[in-house]
Design a protein around this motif. Structure first.
Motif, PDB file in Angstrom:
ATOM      1  N   LEU A 154       0.559  -1.714   0.055  1.00 42.30           N
ATOM      2  CA  LEU A 154      -0.238  -0.086  -0.328  1.00 42.30           C
ATOM      3  C   LEU A 154       0.825   1.309   0.154  1.00 42.30           C
ATOM      4  CD1 LEU A 154      -3.147  -0.668   2.177  1.00 42.30           C
ATOM      5  CD2 LEU A 154      -3.193  -1.191  -0.020  1.00 42.30           C
ATOM      6  N   LEU A 155       2.113   1.631   0.325  1.00 44.01           N
ATOM      7  CA  LEU A 155       2.956   2.606   1.138  1.00 44.01           C
ATOM      8  C   LEU A 155       3.502   2.756  -0.641  1.00 44.01           C
ATOM      9  CD1 LEU A 155       3.967   4.673   2.616  1.00 44.01           C
ATOM     10  CD2 LEU A 155       5.981   3.162   2.838  1.00 44.01           C
ATOM     11  N   LEU A 156       4.748   1.043  -1.211  1.00 36.99           N
ATOM     12  CA  LEU A 156       4.808   1.822  -2.238  1.00 36.99           C
ATOM     13  C   LEU A 156       3.614   2.326  -3.609  1.00 36.99           C
ATOM     14  CD1 LEU A 156       7.298  -0.505  -2.539  1.00 36.99           C
ATOM     15  CD2 LEU A 156       7.839   1.774  -1.901  1.00 36.99           C
ATOM     16  N   LEU A 157       3.037   2.061  -3.312  1.00 38.18           N
ATOM     17  CA  LEU A 157       1.409   1.941  -4.272  1.00 38.18           C
ATOM     18  C   LEU A 157       0.809   3.859  -4.621  1.00 38.18           C
ATOM     19  CD1 LEU A 157      -1.126   1.817  -6.520  1.00 38.18           C
ATOM     20  CD2 LEU A 157      -2.077   1.066  -4.491  1.00 38.18           C
ATOM     21  N   ALA A 158       1.048   4.292  -2.542  1.00 36.86           N
ATOM     22  CA  ALA A 158       1.092   5.618  -2.557  1.00 36.86           C
ATOM     23  C   ALA A 158       1.450   6.717  -2.985  1.00 36.86           C
ATOM     24  CB  ALA A 158       0.274   5.668  -0.499  1.00 36.86           C
ATOM     25  N   TRP A 159       2.197   6.186  -3.135  1.00 35.10           N
ATOM     26  CA  TRP A 159       3.831   6.808  -3.395  1.00 35.10           C
ATOM     27  C   TRP A 159       3.386   7.511  -5.539  1.00 35.10           C
ATOM     28  CZ3 TRP A 159       9.107   5.070  -0.850  1.00 35.10           C
ATOM     29  CH2 TRP A 159       9.352   5.344   0.021  1.00 35.10           C
ATOM     30  N   LYS A 160       2.728   6.126  -4.950  1.00 32.22           N
ATOM     31  CA  LYS A 160       2.542   6.737  -7.150  1.00 32.22           C
ATOM     32  C   LYS A 160       1.707   7.773  -7.715  1.00 32.22           C
ATOM     33  CE  LYS A 160       5.789   2.943  -8.087  1.00 32.22           C
ATOM     34  NZ  LYS A 160       5.870   2.915  -6.361  1.00 32.22           N
ATOM     35  N   LEU A 161       0.644   6.520  -6.279  1.00 36.23           N
ATOM     36  CA  LEU A 161      -0.961   6.488  -7.054  1.00 36.23           C
ATOM     37  C   LEU A 161      -1.230   8.564  -6.100  1.00 36.23           C
ATOM     38  CD1 LEU A 161      -3.751   6.078  -7.644  1.00 36.23           C
ATOM     39  CD2 LEU A 161      -4.146   5.223  -5.708  1.00 36.23           C
ATOM     40  N   ALA A 162      -0.559   8.598  -5.067  1.00 24.95           N
ATOM     41  CA  ALA A 162      -1.480   9.960  -4.602  1.00 24.95           C
ATOM     42  C   ALA A 162      -0.262  11.527  -5.088  1.00 24.95           C
ATOM     43  CB  ALA A 162      -0.811  10.301  -3.215  1.00 24.95           C
ATOM     44  N   PRO A 163       0.735  11.281  -5.889  1.00 25.96           N
ATOM     45  CA  PRO A 163       1.066  12.131  -6.508  1.00 25.96           C
ATOM     46  C   PRO A 163       0.292  12.095  -7.934  1.00 25.96           C
ATOM     47  CG  PRO A 163       3.358  10.665  -5.734  1.00 25.96           C
ATOM     48  CD  PRO A 163       1.555  10.786  -5.434  1.00 25.96           C
ATOM     49  N   ALA A 164      -0.102  11.069  -9.112  1.00 26.51           N
ATOM     50  CA  ALA A 164      -0.640  10.945  -9.950  1.00 26.51           C
ATOM     51  C   ALA A 164      -2.117  11.889  -9.934  1.00 26.51           C
ATOM     52  CB  ALA A 164      -0.057   9.481 -10.642  1.00 26.51           C
ATOM     53  N   LEU A 165      -2.416  10.925  -9.170  1.00 26.90           N
ATOM     54  CA  LEU A 165      -3.704  12.078  -8.735  1.00 26.90           C
ATOM     55  C   LEU A 165      -3.364  13.950  -8.491  1.00 26.90           C
ATOM     56  CD1 LEU A 165      -5.856   9.322  -6.242  1.00 26.90           C
ATOM     57  CD2 LEU A 165      -6.088   9.581  -9.489  1.00 26.90           C
ATOM     58  N   THR A 183      -4.574  -4.598  -1.704  1.00 33.45           N
ATOM     59  CA  THR A 183      -4.734  -3.267  -2.702  1.00 33.45           C
ATOM     60  C   THR A 183      -6.242  -3.268  -3.221  1.00 33.45           C
ATOM     61  OG1 THR A 183      -2.474  -2.905  -3.278  1.00 33.45           O
ATOM     62  CG2 THR A 183      -4.511  -2.223  -4.983  1.00 33.45           C
ATOM     63  N   LEU A 184      -6.819  -3.791  -3.733  1.00 32.89           N
ATOM     64  CA  LEU A 184      -8.212  -4.131  -3.864  1.00 32.89           C
ATOM     65  C   LEU A 184      -9.445  -3.704  -2.911  1.00 32.89           C
ATOM     66  CD1 LEU A 184      -8.316  -7.893  -5.663  1.00 32.89           C
ATOM     67  CD2 LEU A 184      -7.756  -5.468  -6.426  1.00 32.89           C
ATOM     68  N   MET A 185      -8.603  -4.158  -1.610  1.00 32.50           N
ATOM     69  CA  MET A 185      -9.115  -3.398  -0.428  1.00 32.50           C
ATOM     70  C   MET A 185     -10.245  -2.011  -0.188  1.00 32.50           C
ATOM     71  SD  MET A 185      -8.458  -5.939   2.824  1.00 32.50           S
ATOM     72  CE  MET A 185      -9.352  -5.140   3.702  1.00 32.50           C
ATOM     73  N   LEU A 186      -8.845  -1.212  -1.033  1.00 27.98           N
ATOM     74  CA  LEU A 186      -8.805   0.149  -1.389  1.00 27.98           C
ATOM     75  C   LEU A 186      -9.967   0.635  -2.188  1.00 27.98           C
ATOM     76  CD1 LEU A 186      -5.164   1.113  -1.938  1.00 27.98           C
ATOM     77  CD2 LEU A 186      -6.434   1.160   0.176  1.00 27.98           C
ATOM     78  N   ALA A 187     -11.114  -0.277  -2.229  1.00 32.20           N
ATOM     79  CA  ALA A 187     -12.173   0.408  -3.278  1.00 32.20           C
ATOM     80  C   ALA A 187     -13.462   1.531  -2.483  1.00 32.20           C
ATOM     81  CB  ALA A 187     -12.721  -0.902  -3.929  1.00 32.20           C
ATOM     82  N   PRO A 188     -13.812   1.059  -1.592  1.00 36.77           N
ATOM     83  CA  PRO A 188     -14.526   1.705  -0.782  1.00 36.77           C
ATOM     84  C   PRO A 188     -13.548   3.114  -0.287  1.00 36.77           C
ATOM     85  CG  PRO A 188     -13.912  -0.421   0.325  1.00 36.77           C
ATOM     86  CD  PRO A 188     -13.128  -0.328  -1.127  1.00 36.77           C
ATOM     87  N   CYS A 189     -12.211   3.295  -0.731  1.00 35.32           N
ATOM     88  CA  CYS A 189     -11.437   4.412  -0.168  1.00 35.32           C
ATOM     89  C   CYS A 189     -11.581   5.568  -1.331  1.00 35.32           C
ATOM     90  CB  CYS A 189     -10.215   4.406   0.629  1.00 35.32           C
ATOM     91  SG  CYS A 189     -10.403   3.102   1.727  1.00 35.32           S
TER      92      CYS A 189
END
Ligand code: NAD
Length: 492
Positions: A154-165, A183-189
């Protein structure tokens, strides 16, 4: 145990993956906890198409509004800390306490980019003439693929996803085949975001390669091994797609003589840097270079820390070391240690299964006497092994620290200012930590020198990685310039 999500998120809909089924193992119990379907070709096509479509509106959404939506992602993730941490522990084996930390860092990362994403859209530069306005605009590319490994899913996804968005891009995200569930459990977030802005798929290398090769994907942000990263880099270069690569490391850890009175602290810090997440951290300390006058005391202190660590169920509070992620990873580490021993090294402590009847456990090891050319001192280990080597001087320590093709992080224990200055300037690594190993900072760019990576995540650099640069030159007057044709006007 939280309900484990196995559905993909495509175009805002949660759907069952129709591609190859992936059995997700709990590395502690060695049981399959869920089966996740990779996307079929049609589903992956739909995910990329949804991102493309969503990117048009998302890039026009005011940055301040995107920031609000990212804050809400952070709030929702924070509210689910327990269930997400348990899911990461179930599929990855990292102790629950470390996964709760991971979720809190994810939340902080979304909040950081929610704010800096609305702080600037470029800069105004001095124009060539007084009648002009010249600017540098920072714009989104469109669609980014985010490809992530299993150690901090989740952290290494956040380092990409947050700035990309934050930069205004839509995304197609793929976790590792070993850890897709959290990662798939992030859907409701993410459900308050416009559909298609974030797509979550599963699958192995073939899905990652398909995302990387797709012309509708403008850039790929990758974290993983050097071997895979080179493939991603080549595939992106073939079509001149943007690419950010975070890859392996072989981080050195230097202990200076002036720290003699604090060797117990330096040993605790070293053991944590070597054994955190069973050594499966890209910035794990994998080579300890210790000044020879404090070498024996440091080894003894280190061994004492290693012997005191609690190995066991990662869900139990009080567990320091959980299992490694897979039988394969464990076997690679065991083989590297065995090879070092056959080259003359000694395993002073650890190296077995830690007395565990099941699970991919590798007891935290201290190894001495390893020859410098052995793989344990030159190739990535990615396991809980601390080879400790005596050195005669700071020159030798720095030379050895810089002697691999990697350059991700480096740690130094010293309070001598001249030593700090020298190491700060001469150690070739993307992050150099003094007396506080492995502390990340959302505002501090993270990435590697040499083969450890290309580009940076986190910090302003980590936002700019997801932005294209455009120079805009505006002349307010419509009048001919004296340097235009005809050149005959300049004749004579
Ligand atoms: P890996 O390279 O095997 O896989 C990483 C991701 O790439 C996975 O999602 C995988 O499915 C995908 N993938 C595999 N083949 C692909 C291809 N041809 N095209 C596109 N994607 C593909 O790495 P791993 O075993 O999951 O993770 C461990 C590695 O990650 C270690 O080398 C570690 O050092 C590195 N790592 C680096 C950092 C960093 O920030 N520098 C952080 C954590 C881990």
């Amino acid at each position: 145990m939280p309900e484990l999500e196995t559905r993909l998120l495509i175009g805002g809909e949660q759907v069952v993956g129709q591609g190859e089924p992936i059995a997700v193992e709990n590395p502690f119990s060695e049981e399959t906890v869920a089966t996740v379907g990779a996307p079929s070709d049609e589903q992956l096509d739909a995910a990329i198409a949804a991102a493309r479509e969503a990117s048009r509106e998302w890039m026009r959404t005011p940055a301040v509004d995107r920031g609000e939506l990212l804050h809400e992602v952070a709030n929702r993730i924070e509210a689910r800390t327990d269930e997400l941490a348990q899911a990461v522990t179930t599929e990855g084996g990292k102790p629950l306490i470390e996964n709760a930390d991971e979720i809190s860092w994810v939340v902080a990362c979304f909040r950081y980019y929610a704010e800096i994403g609305r702080d600037s859209a470029g800069r105004v530069i001095p124009s060539i003439e007084s009648t002009q306005l010249a600017m540098v605009l920072k714009e989104p590319h469109g669609v980014w693929g985010c490809i992530v490994p299993w150690n901090y899913p989740l952290l290494l996804l956040a380092w990409k996803l947050a700035p990309a968005l934050a930069a205004g891009n839509a995304t197609v995200c793929k976790p590792s085949e070993l850890t897709p569930i959290s990662t798939l459990m992030l859907a409701p977030c993410l459900e308050h975001l416009p559909p298609g802005v974030v797509n979550l798929v599963a699958g192995g290398g073939e899905v990652g390669a398909a995302i990387t090769a797709d012309p509708r994907v403008d850039g790929v942000a990758f974290t993983g091994s050097v071997e895979t990263g080179k493939k991603v880099g080549h595939a992106c270069m073939d079509r001149v797609a943007r690419v950010n690569l975070e890859m392996g490391g072989k981080d050195p850890f230097i202990i200076c003589s002036d720290i003699a009175d604090h060797l117990d602290v330096a040993a605790r810090g070293g053991a944590w840097a070597a054994y955190l997440n069973a050594g499966q951290v890209c910035t794990s300390s994998e080579r300890f270079y210790v000044m020879e006058d404090v070498y024996d005391d440091y080894v003894n202190a280190f061994v004492a820390v290693a012997e005191g660590l609690v190995i066991g169920d990662p869900m139990e509070s009080g567990t320091d070391i959980g299992p490694m992620v897979s039988a394969n990873q464990r076997a690679k580490v065991a083989a590297q240690v065995e090879s070092a021993v056959s080259d003359g090294a000694e395993v002073v402590v650890g190296g077995g299964d830690g007395g565990q009847a099941r699970g991919h456990f590798f007891a935290p090891a201290v190894v001495t006497g390893a020859p410098s050319e052995t793989a344990l001192l030159s190739e990535e280990t990615f396991g809980p092994v601390a080879p400790i080597v005596p050195v005669k001087s700071l020159d030798e320590a720095i030379e050895l620290a810089n002697s691999t093709p990697f350059g991700l992080g480096a740690n130094i224990y010293t309070q001598d200012f001249k030593t700090i200055l020298r190491c700060m300037r001469e150690v070739k690594a993307g992050t150099v930590w003094f007396n506080d190993p492995l502390t990340d900072n959302d505002a501090g760019p993270f990435g590697g020198f040499k083969q450890s990576g290309l580009g940076r995540e986190l910090g302003r650099e980590g936002l700019e990685a997801f932005q294209e640069t455009k120079h805009v030159h505006i002349e307010s007057e419509v009048a001919p310039k004296e340097w235009w044709y005809p050149y005959s006007e300049y004749a004579g």
